[in-house]
Structures are given as C-alpha cells and as structure tokens.
Design an enzyme around this catalytic site. Structure first.
Site, short mmCIF file in Angstrom:
data_model
loop_
_atom_site.label_atom_id
_atom_site.label_comp_id
_atom_site.label_asym_id
_atom_site.label_seq_id
_atom_site.Cartn_x
_atom_site.Cartn_y
_atom_site.Cartn_z
N GLU A 190 8.90 -10.52 -0.37
CA GLU A 190 8.87 -9.33 0.49
C GLU A 190 8.56 -9.77 1.91
OE1 GLU A 190 6.89 -5.80 -1.15
OE2 GLU A 190 6.13 -5.42 0.86
N HIS B 205 8.85 -1.00 1.39
CA HIS B 205 7.39 -0.84 1.21
C HIS B 205 6.86 0.33 2.06
CE1 HIS B 205 3.50 -3.20 0.05
NE2 HIS B 205 3.29 -1.90 0.06
N THR C 161 6.47 0.84 -7.30
CA THR C 161 5.93 1.18 -5.98
C THR C 161 4.55 0.55 -5.83
OG1 THR C 161 5.07 3.26 -6.87
CG2 THR C 161 7.20 3.36 -5.74
N ALA C 162 4.28 -0.49 -6.65
CA ALA C 162 2.94 -1.11 -6.63
C ALA C 162 2.99 -2.43 -5.85
CB ALA C 162 2.45 -1.30 -8.05
N ARG C 163 3.39 -3.49 -6.51
CA ARG C 163 3.49 -4.79 -5.84
C ARG C 163 4.70 -5.54 -6.41
NH1 ARG C 163 0.87 -2.97 -2.46
NH2 ARG C 163 -1.10 -3.68 -1.57
N GLY D 287 -4.11 4.52 -13.03
CA GLY D 287 -5.16 4.83 -12.04
C GLY D 287 -4.77 6.10 -11.29
N ARG D 288 -5.28 6.19 -10.06
CA ARG D 288 -5.04 7.42 -9.26
C ARG D 288 -3.55 7.67 -9.08
NH1 ARG D 288 -8.34 4.29 -6.35
NH2 ARG D 288 -10.54 4.84 -6.35
N ILE D 289 -2.81 6.63 -8.68
CA ILE D 289 -1.39 6.85 -8.35
C ILE D 289 -0.60 7.13 -9.63
CG2 ILE D 289 0.69 5.83 -7.32
CD1 ILE D 289 -1.21 4.32 -5.39
C1 DGY Z 1 -1.36 -0.28 -0.12
O1 DGY Z 1 -2.11 0.48 0.49
O2 DGY Z 1 -1.77 -1.13 -0.90
C2 DGY Z 1 0.11 -0.12 0.12
O3 DGY Z 1 0.84 -1.08 -0.51
C3 DGY Z 1 0.43 -0.07 1.60
O4 DGY Z 1 0.01 1.14 2.07
#
Ligand code: DGY
Length: 311
Positions: A258, A277, A228-230, A153-155
C-alpha cells in the site's frame, strides 16, 4: 516544546496546541519521506503520525525527548509498541471516531462489488450503453446471503448492524465470544458458510496473511471478500488468482503493498473494487480524529491519563 504533525489535518484541533504555547510543526506534503521524518522528529516532545509513518525504534532514538505518540488512527500496527514501552513513551489512538465511517465504506464496497457498480459506471461512461437488456451486468442479490465478519470489534459490529438492513444474515468469528445475536463460528466454518467475508481484525504477527491461498480457496465459490482493515491480512497475489474464477469479487480499501502500484495485476481484475484507504475519510470523522489525537497528546504532556491509551 515541539510537536511534529506528519500531515496537515482537517479542522481546527491543532490550534489548541498552539494556544498552549507549543511549537507545532506540520509537514505539508502528501507523504513524509523517511529521512525527513527522522530529521523533523528530533527535539519533539509529541508526535502525531498517520498510518503511513513507520514509527519504530530508529525514530524513537532520534527523538530523545519524545513523550507521546498520538496516532491519527485507530490502528497502531505502524508503531513499534514494545520500543515505545521500553522508552516510557505513551502511545494513543482514535477509536470510536471512525467506526461509523469505516462501516459505511465497507457497505459501499459490498454494494459496488455485488451489483457491479464500477463496471456499470465504466460501461456507461465509455459509450457502450445502447439498450436495456435483461442479462446486462447481472450481479448478486444481497437479501438472504450470509455475511461472515472476521473480528467483531466496534467496526465489525457496526457493519453487522448495517448489513441487517439489507436482509443479510450475519455470523462472525473472533477470539472472544460477544453478547451478540449472531452465531460465532470458527474461521474455517465461517469461510465455508459465508457468501461474503468481511475483515475487521487488527494486523498483528498472528493475523498477517490470515487470508492466505488456502483460506481464500476455502471460501465458497462465488463469494465476495471485503477488506477495510489492513492490507497485510490478505495474500494479495493469491487473491488475484482467486479472483480469476473462484470468487465473485473483492472490495478492498486497504492493500498489500500500500499504496498499490499502478501496474499491479489486481487493477486488471474487473471484479476487484479498490479504494485508496479512505474508510475514515468523512470530513466530520477526520476532524474528530484530529480532536482526539490532540486531546490524547495534551493529556500526556500535562501529566493526565490520556483518554485513549494503547501504551
Ligand atoms: C485507522 O484509523 O486505522 C485507519 O486505517 C485510517 O483512518
């Protein structure tokens, strides 16, 4: 009309709500205990929650007048979307605003793990730095390695762009093909070929523990995992084992559980670089997220279509 904001937010976006005559209740603590959330949400027409607030049917039951949940995040896995839909409550989020910041942090983690930056900092700070040596703290050279992106996706795309500047080759896996100049592989092919695997998929029942023991061990020996997602995308205890010899390292901005408790075995792995996070934690980014959440919330309360709807 009351709007509950579950944390203080950077910038001045909340003033817009006050200017419209709304009563803005901002929770001041570092986190909002569940009982307090349930109490404070009563009578609210709007709610701005963070990723740490579980907004489920129970919360919605207590907030009988609630019309909009304007998430201060792009991810919405903390909200029961079905429960919102069933009650006619709109749910919105903040895409775009944090794409660059999160991609930047992904690269920061990659560099930190590959070049053993945290180990180097600790080494210097602890007074062990006595000489330059050709074999001291050797890491991975990034140029020419393959970065496998899970969820384009975007990220994911912003990470790919940045990775090219470091001479990395990019491949990806995603449900839908994208018009991108990178090969699209199955997850299994990606794990077999990538030197670095970076996770950018949303957390859903299908992606929960996507990186289970089997898949972690299907990664190349000496590879790096980035998340860096979940946190829920990875089986954390299986990762601890994989870090003892199979993987070169992991860079994690999100964990499961978390926050990660201070005595968690993951902290004992020197090849795990863990941040709390903070992917979107650029000041401008966080201010922009607040502006977007406020705009989404006002749109619903004023009878307009919100710019960033989820439900
Ligand atoms: C999100 O926006 O989903 C990030 O995990 C927190 O900014």
């Amino acid at each position: 009309m009351k709007v509950l904001v579950t944390r203080t937010l950077p910038g001045k976006a909340l003033d817009r709500l006050r200017e419209r005559g709304l009563e803005v209740v901002v929770h001041q603590g570092l986190f909002l205990p569940r009982e307090e959330l349930l109490r404070k949400v009563e009578g609210a027409v709007g709610l701005i929650p963070t990723v740490e607030d579980r907004i489920d049917a129970q919360v919605m039951e207590r907030a009988k007048t609630l019309r909009v949940i304007a998430c201060y995040s792009v991810g919405v896995d903390h909200v029961d979307l079905e429960a919102a839909r069933a009650r006619g409550i709109r749910v919105t989020h903040t895409p775009e605003a944090l794409t660059a910041a999160t991609a930047d942090l992904t690269l920061a983690l990659l560099l930190a793990v590959a070049r053993r930056v945290v180990e180097g900092v600790d080494y210097a700070r602890q007074g062990q730095w006595q000489a330059w040596h050709p074999e001291l703290l050797l890491g991975l050279d990034l140029e020419g390695l393959t970065l496998g992106i899970v969820g384009m996706g975007r990220i994911g795309q912003a990470v790919a762009q940045r990775a090219e500047a470091f001479g990395l080759r990019v491949a990806y896996t995603s449900r839908q093909p994208k018009p991108l100049p990178y090969p699209r592989l199955s997850l299994e092919e990606l794990l077999e070929t990538a030197d670095i695997v970076s996770l950018h998929a949303p957390l859903t029942p299908e992606t929960h523990r996507l990186m289970n023991r089997e898949r972690l061990w299907a990664m190349k020996r000496g590879a790096i995992l980035l998340n860096t997602a979940r946190g829920g995308l990875v089986d954390t205890l299986a990762l601890v084992e994989a870090l003892e010899g199979h993987l070169f390292g992991a860079g994690l901005d999100v964990t499961d559980p978390e926050p990660l408790p201070p005595d968690h075995p993951l902290y004992r792995r020197p090849n795990a670089v863990i941040t709390p996070h903070m992917g979107s934690a650029g000041r401008r980014t966080r201010e922009r997220m607040a502006e977007m959440a406020v705009e989404n919330l006002l749109a619903v309360l004023e009878g307009r279509e919100p710019p960033n709807p989820v439900v």
